[in-house]
Design an enzyme around this catalytic site. Structure first.
Site, PDB file in Angstrom:
ATOM      1  N   ASP A 347       0.687  -1.586  -0.237  1.00  0.00           N
ATOM      2  CA  ASP A 347       0.000   0.567   0.296  1.00  0.00           C
ATOM      3  C   ASP A 347       0.619   1.323   0.206  1.00  0.00           C
ATOM      4  OD1 ASP A 347      -2.168   0.595   0.274  1.00  0.00           O
ATOM      5  OD2 ASP A 347      -2.066   1.132   2.185  1.00  0.00           O
ATOM      6  N   ASP A 666      -2.137  -1.893   5.960  1.00  0.00           N
ATOM      7  CA  ASP A 666      -2.485  -0.948   7.253  1.00  0.00           C
ATOM      8  C   ASP A 666      -3.878  -0.387   7.424  1.00  0.00           C
ATOM      9  OD1 ASP A 666      -2.561   1.433   5.862  1.00  0.00           O
ATOM     10  OD2 ASP A 666      -1.254   2.301   6.797  1.00  0.00           O
ATOM     11  N   ASP A 670      -7.179  -3.533   3.617  1.00  0.00           N
ATOM     12  CA  ASP A 670      -6.569  -4.779   3.220  1.00  0.00           C
ATOM     13  C   ASP A 670      -5.908  -5.615   3.780  1.00  0.00           C
ATOM     14  OD1 ASP A 670      -4.602  -2.519   2.011  1.00  0.00           O
ATOM     15  OD2 ASP A 670      -4.011  -2.114   3.698  1.00  0.00           O
ATOM     16  N   GLU A 735      23.344 -43.613   8.433  1.00  0.00           N
ATOM     17  CA  GLU A 735      22.442 -44.553   9.574  1.00  0.00           C
ATOM     18  C   GLU A 735      22.521 -46.034   8.889  1.00  0.00           C
ATOM     19  OE1 GLU A 735      20.581 -42.524  12.552  1.00  0.00           O
ATOM     20  OE2 GLU A 735      22.343 -41.171  12.421  1.00  0.00           O
ATOM     21  N   ASN A 772      20.748 -40.058  16.987  1.00  0.00           N
ATOM     22  CA  ASN A 772      20.146 -39.018  16.183  1.00  0.00           C
ATOM     23  C   ASN A 772      19.041 -37.887  17.561  1.00  0.00           C
ATOM     24  OD1 ASN A 772      19.597 -40.210  14.129  1.00  0.00           O
ATOM     25  ND2 ASN A 772      17.249 -40.868  14.300  1.00  0.00           N
TER      26      ASN A 772
END
Length: 952
Positions: A347, A666, A670, A735, A772
């Site tokens: 805006d 604002d 909007d 792993e 982990n």
């Protein structure tokens, strides 16, 4: 009785004469509605309030935290692990199940807290409604609750009131309303009851007043045409409620990664279990349970249990950094989206501009003066242009031009009712912002308020009216006590018609027809610069015999024209640099405003948003089908005179063009676009509750430059997310490959169970979980604290179609996983009797060595994971948190190897110094081999004839 109308039936009241509207609504302008009629309409149409959004139950919000595929996969793994523990009872506690469930619950709690503030935009809209309204009922004025106002009520409005409902104006005495929150207009709108022909946008309906807007000047009377959800504010609330929730690219990608890992786990587990059953000829329930244990181990190895928690923690840490740069994040998952934004749809009023009117030019008979500075702070350089010359000439302020400018600004300053105030260094205006700009301009020119007050004492006022388009004040003059000074300001064309002479220096000259044309041409030139123009004039009356009866419109004749004053809501000084920085980062700024297209185009050019000054209006958008609008948004960056529907269409068209849209705003108008955009950014100071509640991010300082700073932080956060994803997946794939090939090649590497019966695993499930959760978790979190790269804002944003994990990342992950598995299995083979490398250790010793080597592989991998191209030694000590995490993980591994109670829980044995050195030597291979692969990659990417830089 009035004709029956449903609450949703529209009526274009602004295109109907007042009498027709009154008749259609069955009201009376003098008596209003009766109490009985008002009560009946209130029962029929409902109260004058917005329908609140139905709240989502807390239990549903909590359950939503467990809907992610990755989380479901972890819950399944925990359930199987708990079931096996209940059957086997091979340890004191179900360590795997407890650890997994702890992580899942912790992540769910963090997500629940972050999302606890459900969308409250409609509730905020409701709080904007006026608490009281003054109406005429039964022929009497009375104050009622705003919620009881009904269609057909006659409402009375005065300065300071909040309009309780939409209404058609019946009377106006200099009435002005502030509609910035609804239409985006930076200036108050003058209201006039005159009927409008043709269809116009909300911002151009001067004969209407709208719910939730404020009366800034004058007074008026209107008939209510719409209440509650049928008002313009209510329509916005309805659109806001219907807007679907958006998922960010990170959420989508993590969901995709979760599905991929789940599929990977099922495939690997199925292949492994089938292979073992067929090859090993597994028979009997105990043996089948051993195979099932292997499946759980593979699941634990494949799924990065800490990923959801680490993502949440890294986003939270990034939020804290963004808050220090005035960007307050309301939704964690939106952080990374801001970093990948390709369009910032902003805006104008209060975002790119200051929302503070500023006088820029004063044009008099001798030339033009330009005033520097922005906003209401009375500081700014005054420079001048002599008539018929170019270039600044400050010396010209010492002659006739200076006298003319001082006279013009004196008239502008005195013919006002606004007040300039300072509070802790912040300058504000109480009253009309246009009048405030005139006061500030006078202070810049050295006209002190105290001196003007001492010389000119006001004795009367002819208020502004929309019919005259003028305002005049009358003053005594301490320097000319025999005279009364009349100061008039207003629309230049109207004012010029009441002037017979023009001031030049200390004298006056007659206004000829040619000179009038010149002044009007100058006025048009100021308008083309997007300046709002006012004309100022003065007149001297004799003080003898002057009384209150002499104050009236008749004094606005035979005036002396003093000059033209041009003003504008100027761009923020830092906004130009921010726009340039955004462009350098490949981000396209787009201005979407309710202001006039000429003003929007000039501001856009001044900021560097556009060069050609092209602006598309809301009326033009209405005529565009969707496919044409999608083509238009690719080229046009300025949109003016738009309403909420247009903003939504623009944002959606940009998104269809594969743009990631950050929408800033604002006002109330909007809110729907803020909700629909990929990332909504609201203003914290001038923004309404509605916009802040609808947004993902709120700017604490309303500064467009803070948006660019937030983008930089967002890019840094996203880069860090990629770093720990690269690290976690590299380690976990290592792993998985270790487990997979360890079992598959068990006979070759000498991996057999104690006593020679059954089969053994390279690692136990508890050991994998330890890796982990402990060694992966702390370094992964520390990677999220890596400082932003200096080049973060020099490359274009990530394309929407590009995944969080790219093909290059997957190649690096596979490479590191392969090296990790090969090195770990090499250590396992060397520790066991038989196999390719003869060893003498026990199975427990070999598993401890394998366990430790895999941990060290992960710790070396964390340095590789900071980049797919940069050397690990580039900025090696820039993140001390990372070094602390690595040292902590190393100490924890030492503890699990040597402390007796941990040895029991994780089936480890003590290691010698030589064992540690061997593990370090093998694990470090991943660092050197990855450095070599990065060097080759940089060499291939470097232009021929140039050496590959080590920092790329």
């Amino acid at each position: 009785m009035p004709p029956e109308r449903t609450p949703t039936e529209p009526m274009a009241a602004y295109r109907l004469p007042p009498d027709a509207v009154i008749t259609a609504l069955g009201s009376d302008p003098r008596r209003g509605l009766s109490d009985n009629e008002a009560r009946a309409r209130l029962e029929r149409d409902g109260p004058n309030q917005l329908t609140p959004t139905r709240p989502v139950p807390g239990w549903r919000k909590l359950l939503a935290q467990f809907s992610d595929v990755l989380v479901i996969l972890l819950l399944v793994a925990a359930g199987i692990s708990l079931a096996l523990w209940l059957f086997e009872r091979d340890s004191e506690l179900p360590y795997e199940a407890i650890a997994i469930l702890t992580i899942v619950l912790l992540n769910a709690a963090m997500g629940f807290i972050q999302q606890a503030r459900a969308e409250q935009a409609v509730a905020a809209l409701q709080r904007m409604s006026a608490a009281q309204a003054r109406v005429i009922r039964n022929g009497q004025q009375m104050a009622i609750a705003a919620s009881e106002v009904v269609a057909g009520d006659i409402i009375l409005l005065e300065e300071g009131d909040t309009v309780p409902a939409d209404g058609r104006l019946l009377q106006s005495v200099a009435l002005q309303t502030s509609e910035a929150a609804l239409t985006g207009e930076s200036l108050p709108e003058s209201k006039d009851p005159e009927t409008i022909t043709g269809e116009v946008a909300v911002g151009d309906r001067q004969n209407m007043v709208f719910s939730g807007t404020a009366v800034t000047y004058g007074r008026g009377k209107a008939i209510v045409t719409a209440t509650g959800m049928q008002t313009q504010t209510g329509r916005i609330a309805g659109m806001l409620e219907e807007a679907p929730p958006e998922t960010t690219p990170l959420q989508q990608e993590l969901s995709r990664v979760g599905r991929l890992l789940g599929l990977l786990v099922m495939v690997i587990a199925a292949v492994m279990i089938t292979t073992i059953i067929l090859v090993e000829h597994v028979r009997g329930l105990p043996a089948l349970f051993d195979v099932l244990i292997l499946g759980v181990a593979l699941a634990v190895a494949a799924v990065p249990e800490g990923l959801p928690a680490v993502v949440t923690a890294v986003l939270a840490l990034g939020v804290q950094r963004m808050a220090r740069r005035n960007a307050i994040v309301r939704h964690l998952a939106a952080v990374e989206t801001l970093g990948s934004a390709s369009v910032i749809a902003s805006d104008k009023t209060g975002t790119l501009t200051r929302n503070e009117m500023t006088v820029r030019a004063v044009v008099t008979a001798s030339g033009r003066v330009t005033l520097g500075g922005t906003g209401y702070e009375p500081v700014g350089e005054v420079t001048a242009h002599r008539a018929g010359t170019t270039g600044a000439d400050t010396a010209a302020l010492d002659d006739d031009l200076r006298l003319e400018v001082e006279r013009a600004l004196t008239v502008g300053d005195r013919a006002t009712n606004a007040v300039l105030q300072e509070d802790d260094g912040r300058w504000t205006i109480q009253g009309d912002p246009t009048e405030g700009a005139l006061i500030v301009a006078a202070r810049k020119a050295g006209l002190a308020d105290e001196l003007l007050d001492a010389r000119f004492a006001r004795v009367g006022e002819v208020p502004f009216s929309s019919e005259r388009k003028l305002m005049s004040t009358l003053h005594t003059d301490a320097q000319q006590q025999e005279s009364i000074q009349v100061f008039t300001k207003g629309a230049p064309d109207v004012l010029l018609g009441r002037c017979t002479r023009e001031r030049i220096g200390k004298a006056t000259r007659p206004l000829t027809t040619e000179r009038r044309k010149e002044i009007l041409a100058l006025n048009d030139g100021l308008a083309r610069e997007a300046l709002r123009t006012l004309g100022v004039a003065a007149r001297v009356l004799p003080a003898d015999g002057f009384g209150p009866d002499d104050i009236g419109e008749h004094v606005e004749q035979d005036l002396v024209f003093v000059g033209l004053i041009g003003m504008i809501d100027p761009p923020r000084e830092e906004a130009t640099a921010a726009v340039a920085e955004a462009r350098a980062a490949g981000i396209r700024p787009v201005m979407i405003t309710g202001d006039h297209p000429v003003t929007a185009a000039v501001i856009g050019q001044e900021l560097g948003i556009v060069r050609d000054g092209r602006a598309v209006t809301g009326a033009e958008i209405d005529k565009m089908p969707d496919h044409l609008l999608e083509q238009t948004v690719r080229d046009v960056s300025i949109y003016a005179r738009v309403n909420p529907d247009h903003k939504l269409r623009i944002v959606k068209a940009l998104q269809k063009d594969r743009a990631i849209v950050a929408m800033t705003g604002d006002g109330v108008n909007d809110a729907p676009a803020l909700r629909t955009a990929d990332i909504g950014i609201a203003m914290g100071i001038t923004g309404t509750d509605v916009s802040r509640e609808a947004a993902d991010i709120v700017l604490a300082d309303d500064n467009f430059a803070s948006i660019v700073a937030a983008v930089e932080e967002g890019r840094a956060i996203f880069a860090n997310i990629r770093k720990f994803l690269r690290y976690l997946l590299s380690s976990n794939i290592g792993e998985v490959m270790t487990m997979f090939f360890g079992v598959l090649l068990a006979d070759i590497i000498g991996l057999t169970a104690a006593g020679g019966s059954g089969f053994a695993l390279p690692l136990l499930a508890t050991q994998i979980l330890w890796i982990n959760m402990v060694t992966d978790g702390a370094p992964a979190l520390a990677l999220g604290l890596d400082p932003a790269s200096p080049a973060a804002m020099t490359h274009p944003p990530r394309p929407r179609q590009e995944g969080v994990i790219t093909r290059q990342m997957w190649a690096g992950i596979a490479f590191v996983g392969t090296v990790t598995a090969a090195g770990t299995l090499l250590v396992l083979d060397a520790c066991l009797p038989g196999g390719l490398i003869e060893g003498t250790g026990t199975l427990a010793y070999a598993q401890t060595m394998t366990f430790t080597t895999l941990v060290l592989f992960s710790l070396f991998t964390v340095f590789n994971s900071r980049s797919d191209e940069l050397s690990a030694f580039c900025g090696l000590f820039s993140n001390l948190w990372l070094w602390g995490a690595v040292m902590l993980s190393l100490l924890l591994q030492v503890a699990v190897v040597y402390l007796p109670f941990l040895q029991k829980a994780f089936s480890t044995v003590s290691l010698e110094l030589a064992d540690w050195l061997a593990c370090f030597a093998v694990a470090s291979s991943v660092l050197w081999l990855r450095e070599l692969s990065k060097l080759i990659s940089r060499w291939r990417r470097a232009p021929q004839g140039q050496s590959a830089p080590s920092h790329v």
